[in-house]
Design a protein around this motif. Structure first.
Motif, PDB file in Angstrom:
ATOM      1  N   UNK A   1       0.829  -1.210   0.000  1.00 50.28           N
ATOM      2  CA  UNK A   1       0.000   0.000   0.000  1.00 50.28           C
ATOM      3  C   UNK A   1       0.860   1.255   0.000  1.00 50.28           C
ATOM      4  N   UNK A   2       1.997   1.226   0.662  1.00 46.21           N
ATOM      5  CA  UNK A   2       2.874   2.398   0.704  1.00 46.21           C
ATOM      6  C   UNK A   2       3.407   2.718  -0.690  1.00 46.21           C
TER       7      UNK A   2
ATOM      8  N   UNK B 159      13.319  11.492   4.037  1.00 44.51           N
ATOM      9  CA  UNK B 159      14.650  10.896   3.901  1.00 44.51           C
ATOM     10  C   UNK B 159      14.582   9.666   2.998  1.00 44.51           C
ATOM     11  N   UNK B 160      15.676   9.399   2.313  1.00 46.24           N
ATOM     12  CA  UNK B 160      15.786   8.209   1.473  1.00 46.24           C
ATOM     13  C   UNK B 160      16.606   7.146   2.201  1.00 46.24           C
TER      14      UNK B 160
ATOM     15  N   UNK C  14      11.589   4.125   6.841  1.00 40.65           N
ATOM     16  CA  UNK C  14      11.524   3.975   8.295  1.00 40.65           C
ATOM     17  C   UNK C  14      11.134   2.559   8.713  1.00 40.65           C
ATOM     18  N   UNK C  15      10.475   1.794   7.852  1.00 41.78           N
ATOM     19  CA  UNK C  15       9.943   0.494   8.261  1.00 41.78           C
ATOM     20  C   UNK C  15      10.533  -0.676   7.499  1.00 41.78           C
TER      21      UNK C  15
ATOM     22  N   UNK D 212      19.123  -3.479   8.652  1.00 36.24           N
ATOM     23  CA  UNK D 212      19.791  -4.772   8.753  1.00 36.24           C
ATOM     24  C   UNK D 212      18.842  -5.950   8.570  1.00 36.24           C
ATOM     25  N   UNK D 213      17.545  -5.782   8.841  1.00 37.51           N
ATOM     26  CA  UNK D 213      16.600  -6.888   8.697  1.00 37.51           C
ATOM     27  C   UNK D 213      16.238  -7.173   7.235  1.00 37.51           C
ATOM     28  N   UNK D 214      16.616  -6.302   6.326  1.00 31.19           N
ATOM     29  CA  UNK D 214      16.325  -6.495   4.908  1.00 31.19           C
ATOM     30  C   UNK D 214      17.427  -7.336   4.273  1.00 31.19           C
TER      31      UNK D 214
END
Length: 322
Positions: A3-4, A239-240, A272-273, A277-279
């Protein structure tokens, strides 16, 4: 996060076809609206000349005028701390000019507040109509209250007659194709009565609906607040992503559009979400160079550096806080 990404692409498409302004995630009377388009009014240029920021509502409603400066405490019908905060902000952005007299701060408007916006159009984004959530209640709230001149549901799903029957008749329905940046109007929106009183739907259950009447004057104030917030906020992220795979735009956009595109995911992302590191594709690096203000100014009627900013800079450091 679908959705974002859908919402960013949709904002870019609306902005490209608008003579006014587009903003995301704005509070209205009872809920957060996904996207708002503010169309130009007769004195839009006068508003653009004052400041690039949102003007505080208390400052607009105060008895401070453009003529004789007034002692700030006598110009507000509000608690002193809220009034002082509004004065500080209004001075900082150039809507008020301040001067000292006998250890008191006096303020006046640098320009008359203009009749700058025309109609307001609200968009509710729901890419997948198979997962409607609270869609019906949200749209009922918008239609019942009538803050916006038009309300439009935007989806990527194929729209059936059953879908249309569950959506208030006054709500327009558009299909959006993100990769093409193209809309298909399934149903036109019916204009709402924004000048009349409205009914705010606060909560709804099978046995009960809680409502609150809203006067025409209250609606007018809410509309102005929404327009001001939209003017100051816009829709692009601040921010990017700080990642080697991040880009400042998508394949179908201008290279300097200041949009958070991830080459690894192949879509827009929420820095922001989704980034960090979790990606699985995360590769730390400086964010891509981007100028959000320049991108917004290039695509809309918003002015990032109006003449009013020059007035603000003259001698402000002479005025100590009271």
């Amino acid at each position: 996060m679908r959705e974002y990404a859908f919402e960013l692409a949709m904002c870019a498409a609306v902005e490209a076809d608008s003579d006014g302004l587009v903003a995301r995630q704005l509070g209205s009377h009872t809920r957060i609206v996904d996207v708002v388009e503010v169309r130009r009014g007769p004195e839009f240029s006068a508003r653009a000349d004052i400041t690039a920021e949102a003007i505080p509502d208390l400052a607009i409603e105060s008895d401070v005028g453009v003529g004789r400066a007034r002692y700030w405490k006598e110009a507000f019908d509000a608690p002193a701390d809220r009034a002082e905060s509004a004065v500080d902000r209004a001075v900082d952005i150039g809507f008020f000019a301040a001067e000292r007299r006998n250890c008191r701060r006096y303020v006046r408007q640098t320009a008359r507040y203009p009749d700058w916006f025309g109609s307001l159009r609200a968009f509710e984004n729901k890419p997948d109509l198979g997962r409607p959530g609270d869609l019906q209640l949200q749209l009922r709230k918008d239609v019942s209250l009538g803050l916006f001149d038009e309300v439009v549901l935007v989806t990527e799903s194929y729209v059936t007659g059953a879908h249309l029957n569950r959506i208030p008749e006054a709500v327009g329905v558009w299909r959006f194709f993100p990769e093409e940046g193209r809309f298909e109007v399934v149903r036109e929106a019916t204009p709402l009565s924004t000048d009349d009183p409205g009914i705010a739907v606060l909560d709804e259950s099978p046995a009960r609906v809680d409502v609150e009447p809203v006067t025409a004057d209250e609606k007018a104030r809410y509309r102005r607040r929404i327009a001001e917030r939209a003017y100051g906020k816009g829709w692009r992220p601040d921010a990017l992503p700080a990642c080697e795979r991040a880009e400042a735009s998508g394949p179908a956009f201008h290279p300097d559009d200041a949009l958070p595109y991830c080459a690894w995911k192949g879509r827009f992302v929420d820095p922001a979400r989704e980034c960090g590191a979790d990606c699985g594709g995360y590769d730390p690096a400086d964010p891509p160079e981007a100028d959000v203000e320049a991108a917004r100014a290039r695509h809309s009627s918003w002015d990032p550096d109006p003449d009013g900013r020059d007035r603000r800079q003259v001698g402000l450091d002479r005025f100590a806080e009271e």
